[in-house]
Design an enzyme around this catalytic site. Structure first.
Site, PDB file in Angstrom:
ATOM      1  CG  ASP A  94      -1.974  -1.066   1.213  1.00 22.13           C
ATOM      2  OD1 ASP A  94      -1.710  -2.152   0.671  1.00 22.13           O
ATOM      3  OD2 ASP A  94      -3.067  -0.830   1.760  1.00 22.13           O
ATOM      4  CE  LYS A 156      -5.135   2.109   2.653  1.00 23.41           C
ATOM      5  NZ  LYS A 156      -3.988   1.369   3.235  1.00 23.41           N
ATOM      6  CE  LYS A 185      -6.743  -1.257   2.615  1.00 23.34           C
ATOM      7  NZ  LYS A 185      -5.390  -1.808   2.868  1.00 23.34           N
TER       8      LYS A 185
END
Length: 237
Positions: A94, A156, A185
């Protein structure tokens, strides 16, 4: 839509990222992840080898963060972080995009930064964190386009460390501005079953949260209640 307990668990990346976590605190969180059967944990880079060892055989994947939490490290540093994370056993990454560059309109530089991380990831999942609380809708759309063009697997919302977090509106906006091959996400402020379901309904397929036990206990209670009343054949929320 309705979701079973297992479906929600399979969408959760359990976050173990607080800077003051001791090894004992990390272990407690890893055990929660294993107990509740979440998809993965997202740990601090220095915790990857320990997490991999402790979660061996549980089916819980180990992910980590890159350029966290501000996104301002150099591209070369992010690439080095990726290589070390993979060597240590991480399976998902991430990364925080360079927020200042995005806000400066330096979209080509943002895309190149992401592309270098994707290349270094060598086929492993890369999720790009926008930090949406800093961005207007135009910047979010541009971040979506740069991430997709660079080959990212997910976009995300947030790190959880900048105030604010995922909103239904931002999830919908992100979902509408990436193609079908890019997933979304929701992370930041996802701390209840109702919120988790709202994010999934809005188009998220993964949830970043440190409240996995709370969310999944709520989901299990709903499942058990529905099963006890015979309201549905396959109890779900």
């Amino acid at each position: 839509m309705t979701y079973t307990h297992d479906q929600i668990a399979a969408a959760i990346d359990h976050a173990i990222l607080k800077p003051d976590f001791t090894r004992a605190a990390v272990d407690a969180e890893l055990d929660i992840a294993a107990q509740w059967g979440v998809f993965s944990v997202c740990v601090r880079p220095s915790d990857i080898p320990h997490a991999v060892e402790r979660l061996a055989g549980t089916g819980v994947a180990v992910g980590t963060v890159i350029g966290f939490p501000h996104g301002t490290t150099s591209t070369a540093t992010k690439v080095a972080e990726v290589r070390q994370a993979l060597a240590d056993g991480a399976s998902e990454l991430d990364m925080v995009l360079n927020i200042g560059w995005l806000l400066s309109g330096m979209d080509s530089e943002v895309e190149a930064d992401i592309r270098a991380v994707v290349a270094a990831a060598d086929g492993h999942i890369v999720k790009v964190i926008f930090e949406t609380s800093y961005l207007d809708d135009d910047a979010i759309v541009r971040a979506c386009r740069a991430s997709e063009a660079a080959g990212a697997d997910f976009v995300k919302t947030s790190t959880g460390f900048a105030g604010g977090g995922a909103t239904v509106e931002h999830i919908r906006l992100m979902r509408a501005n990436v193609g079908e091959t890019v997933q979304v996400k929701a992370s930041g402020g996802v701390r209840s079953l109702d919120t988790a379901v709202a994010m999934l309904d809005a188009g998220a397929t993964r949830l970043g949260t440190s409240a996995s036990a709370t969310i999944l206990a709520e989901a299990r209670a709903v499942d058990e209640g529905a099963a006890a009343t015979g309201a549905v054949d396959d109890s779900s929320y």
